[in-house]
Design an enzyme around this catalytic site. Structure first.
Site, mmCIF file in Angstrom:
data_model
loop_
_atom_site.group_PDB
_atom_site.id
_atom_site.type_symbol
_atom_site.label_atom_id
_atom_site.label_comp_id
_atom_site.label_asym_id
_atom_site.label_seq_id
_atom_site.Cartn_x
_atom_site.Cartn_y
_atom_site.Cartn_z
ATOM 1 N NE ARG A 210 -8.791 9.091 5.146
ATOM 2 C CZ ARG A 210 -8.856 8.136 4.220
ATOM 3 N NH1 ARG A 210 -7.936 7.189 4.195
ATOM 4 N NH2 ARG A 210 -9.829 8.127 3.336
ATOM 5 C CG ASP B 203 -2.048 -0.995 1.117
ATOM 6 O OD1 ASP B 203 -2.376 -1.390 -0.016
ATOM 7 O OD2 ASP B 203 -2.581 -1.401 2.166
#
Length: 392
Positions: A269, A189
């Protein structure tokens, strides 16, 4: 040899040394003109930080490294890492053969089946060729050295338990195509630390910045995680906790975010939560560019004893953000609570749900100290410069 020649060789050697010197991790700058800072205060006493008080005042920390495993708090407090195993010293910063790791490398140590407490013999920058899938019952302990994982794929915790990661500078992580034998397949990722289907995880005193995706992401049923005393900066989507709104396997996720510093250059976030239970305790947030704490799919969020320092942008004062397909009527039922937080420069937290919901007590993972204590000393977060025979 002439004096001129000798001097030339000295300059050449000095330049060579500087060219390969390992840069130090970034340190926290002064909070602001509105928040007092006293850098002369004792960092090991830490004004009520139970993790640091547990081990940092020990001048013999080098000989008592495994005592760290007794110091975790929050939902990840049961992680023992490699306490039951032997020490393994990393002597080689290379990663030439991910399929058949060379003894002495971090990959060789971290992928062994048995418990290990992994330490390092010197400062080093480790540029991985494949993401490092750490096996269960491992501690990666960078104390005493400047250990960086950077400029390649970084760390993955996949279907493992009992991991402690301490005192690493993780930055500039990128995705790569995994080799054919990887249990995950596809591409990594580009996270600093990716956590999949794992439990009993403790990440402490790390510095993380500038990764391709998240700095720390935990998904797919991961739970019992503590992220503490870390310094995060210069990143967009900092931390994702929960795979997707549709993935019900994250309903039992429990994560503690404690004593961290969310610093300059962060956008959003910190974390972004789904489904589970999230105790956000005694952190400092400053100058977020969109929002600090967000979520969807009915997470329970208990924000306690934090300091939120908003930027001067009038449009980014709100700490919270909900993402709801059905609008306000849905998220107003979600249990999000702020207790004892300090709001600076117009910051504000929008609560929702039941103020006295029993879920807050049930999923309170540790005792919060007053937010005012966070402002009395300079934040002692991220990678530490621990010296031998001195309190750290």
């Amino acid at each position: 040899m002439s004096i001129v020649c000798t001097f030339f060789l000295f300059l050449l050697n000095t330049s060579f040394a500087f060219a390969f010197a390992i840069p130090k991790p970034p340190i926290v700058r002064r909070l602001s003109t509105t928040v007092t800072s006293n850098s002369t205060a004792s960092s090991c006493s830490a004004n009520g930080n139970p993790i640091d008080e547990c081990w940092r005042c020990d001048e013999n920390w080098k000989d008592n490294r495994k005592n760290l495993a007794d110091c975790a708090v929050g939902f990840g407090r049961d992680s023992i890492g490699g306490r039951a195993g032997e020490f393994y010293t990393v002597t080689d910063s290379g990663d030439d053969n991910p399929l058949n790791p060379t003894p002495g490398t971090l990959r060789y140590a971290a992928t062994q089946d048995q418990p290990l407490w992994i330490i390092f013999d010197r400062d080093m920058v480790i540029q991985l060729k494949q993401d490092l899938q750490v096996a269960s019952y491992k501690t990666i302990d960078g104390r005493g050295n400047n250990v960086q994982i950077a400029y390649g794929p970084c760390l993955t915790l996949y279907k493992v338990s009992n991991i402690i990661i301490n005192n690493l500078y993780i930055h500039d992580c990128v995705p790569v195509k995994r080799n054919a034998l990887s249990s995950l397949g596809g591409y990594s990722d580009g996270d600093g630390i990716s956590i999949f289907e794992s439990r009993d995880i403790w990440i402490d005193h790390c510095t993380l910045e500038k990764c391709y995706d998240g700095l720390i992401d935990a998904v797919n049923g991961s739970t019992d995680i503590t992220i503490s005393n870390s310094y995060m900066l210069n990143h967009n989507e900092v931390m994702l906790l929960g795979h997707s709104d549709e993935y019900s396997g994250d309903r039992d996720m429990r994560v503690t975010i404690a004593f961290n510093y969310f610093g300059e250059g962060l956008v959003q976030r910190m974390p972004r939560c789904r489904h589970g239970y999230f105790h956000i305790v005694n952190n400092i947030y400053r100058d977020w560019k969109m929002y600090a704490i967000g979520g969807s799919a009915n997470p329970t969020i208990f924000s306690q004893g934090n300091v939120f320092i908003a930027s001067n942008n009038q449009f980014t004062k709100e700490v919270t953000k909900r993402e709801s397909a059905d609008g306000d009527e849905e998220w107003k039922e979600w249990n999000w609570k702020s207790e004892g937080d300090e709001m600076v420069n117009g910051a504000f937290f929008t609560p929702s749900g039941k103020e006295d919901s029993p879920s807050y007590a049930k999923f309170s993972s540790m005792v919060a100290r007053p937010a005012s204590l966070l402002k009395t000393t300079h934040p002692s977060v991220g990678v530490l410069s621990c010296e031998i025979d001195q309190a750290c």
